[in-house]
Design an enzyme around this catalytic site. Structure first.
Site, PDB file in Angstrom:
ATOM      1  CG  ASP A 141      -7.442  -4.126   3.712  1.00 49.79           C
ATOM      2  OD1 ASP A 141      -8.370  -4.339   4.545  1.00 49.79           O
ATOM      3  OD2 ASP A 141      -7.214  -3.453   2.801  1.00 49.79           O
ATOM      4  CG  ASP A 155     -12.448  -6.540   5.545  1.00 47.14           C
ATOM      5  OD1 ASP A 155     -12.274  -6.060   6.665  1.00 47.14           O
ATOM      6  OD2 ASP A 155     -12.309  -6.023   4.322  1.00 47.14           O
ATOM      7  CE1 TYR A 160      -3.308  -2.407   0.139  1.00 53.46           C
ATOM      8  CE2 TYR A 160      -3.830  -2.060   2.266  1.00 53.46           C
ATOM      9  CZ  TYR A 160      -4.213  -2.799   1.174  1.00 53.46           C
ATOM     10  OH  TYR A 160      -5.193  -3.924   1.178  1.00 53.46           O
ATOM     11  CE  LYS A 168       1.376 -18.032  -2.359  1.00 56.03           C
ATOM     12  NZ  LYS A 168       0.832 -19.306  -2.043  1.00 56.03           N
TER      13      LYS A 168
END
Length: 405
Positions: A288, A292, A181, A232
């Site tokens: 993020d 959620d 981001y 990852k």
């Protein structure tokens, strides 16, 4: 007052409180005034209602904070400032300098929601969401704590089978100011074939990983002593470094059980067997998404609060739901995530644990009495709107207030 990173993050256990209110007559919900003794502690709180349902839920949370303060001998000085789309309409930028300045000078910041269809076509630097990223960066908050617990009252609202969802109590610790981001380079370009490319950079430095890892280990240590680091590392170099540094920091916390999981597997395990998780630590984009996903295990994104903390300065507290422009202004929003964010503000931002627990108990009591907004409604309960749900929480805080509502 700086939001402390010495976190008390033990799982919440309901407690019973006797009212200490000195109110003679029940006040109106829109203007709670109690004849309590003069507060022994005062705090400056910046309110950022933002867009969509933000102003509605912030109004409820403010009333809850005011009454809680009067019961606990705490005074609040609130200052409301524009951010996001509301700021764009007023000033032409999503985060005015004055808003950031006021926020930095406060003891804590409570945010409603940001964004809306109206600004979707704006250039990136003029999108409401850019204001949120700038706010996090400006406050230097890097650790985002997102609890996800399935309350007994709402287990039937979960999309998972009852036996899967019942008893889930986890915490996602998300790195907030690094990664894709914020990474550079980023942008658009034309390749050798004349095709337009968009590109971003996932980048982390050791110190960014080390500091969020320590927060996660401290969090896990005060919960059930289990930490799962999600990455990852089989594909991404940034994740390879992430895993290396988390393993190094683990040597400082021999009492915490550390495991690792690839993000794709973690996404599956969250819906397959969420009770296996205690504390999860992960990077910005993975956190993020996973937080959620975890919200739907609880029954609704409208129930989840969050705290964003830095090494110094005020913390940022906000519900994780969006601005929901389709229901804005219709008294349909669930204010409980914002109310619970206000409780996190008291606990993590101001160190007022008893006041925070009072709010937690009040929310549970309102749910126990059967009140539900539309997103968590099920047959046999009482369907109420945003304002009414707030009123029920206020009644639970102090039954003496009920007569005036």
């Amino acid at each position: 007052m700086a939001a402390s990173l010495q976190l008390d993050v033990r799982p919440f256990r309901p407690q019973q409180f006797r009212s200490k209110s000195l109110c003679k007559n029940g006040p109106k919900f829109t203007s709670i005034r109690c004849l309590a003794a003069s507060p022994t502690r005062r705090y400056n709180i910046t309110l950022l209602p933002g867009d969509g349902i933000g102003p509605e839920v912030i109004s409820v949370a403010k009333n809850v904070l005011e009454l809680t303060g009067s019961l606990e001998g705490i005074g609040f000085d609130f200052k409301e400032m524009p951010v996001g789309g509301a700021a764009l309409d007023l000033t032409g930028v999503p985060l005015p300098e004055e808003t950031l300045s006021v926020a930095k000078q406060s003891d804590a910041v409570l945010l409603g929601a940001i964004g809306g269809y109206k600004w979707d076509k704006n250039e990136k630097h003029l999108k409401p969401e850019t204001g949120l990223l700038q706010l996090r960066e400006g406050l230097k908050v890097f650790a985002n704590l997102r609890p996800a617990s399935v309350l007994p009252q709402l287990v039937d609202a979960s999309t998972l089978k009852k036996e899967v969802a019942e008893g889930v109590d986890l915490m996602v610790v998300r790195e907030l100011t690094g990664g894709i981001y914020f990474g550079e380079p980023r942008g658009f370009r034309t390749n050798e074939n004349g095709e337009e490319n968009g590109f971003n950079t996932e980048v982390y430095s050791s110190y960014e990983i080390d500091r969020i890892a320590r927060i996660a280990f401290e969090t896990a240590r005060k919960r059930r002593g289990k930490l799962c680091s999600v990455d990852k590392a089989n594909v991404l170099e940034a994740s390879m470094l992430w895993r290396k540094r988390v393993m190094a920091i683990a040597l400082e916390y021999p009492d915490v059980e550390l495991t690792h999981m690839y993000v794709d597997n973690a996404a599956m395990q969250l819906v397959r067997n969420p009770k296996q998780f205690d504390t999860i630590v992960t990077n910005n984009i993975f956190g993020d998404i996973l937080s959620d996903e975890a919200s739907m295990i609880t029954g609704s994104i409208g129930m989840l609060a969050s705290a964003s903390l830095g090494e110094a300065g005020p913390g940022l507290f906000e519900p994780i739901h969006g601005s929901a422009p389709d229901i804005a202004g219709q008294n349909k929003a669930n204010p409980l995530a914002t109310v619970l964010s206000a409780a996190m503000l008291l606990k993590y931002g101001l160190g007022e644990k008893e006041a925070a627990e009072r709010i937690d108990v009040a929310v549970l009591d309102a749910l126990n009495r059967g009140f539900r907004t539309g997103d968590i409604y099920s047959e046999g309960n009482k369907l109420v709107g945003c304002k009414e749900m707030g009123e029920e929480v206020v009644k639970s805080l102090d039954p003496r207030v009920a007569a005036g509502l």
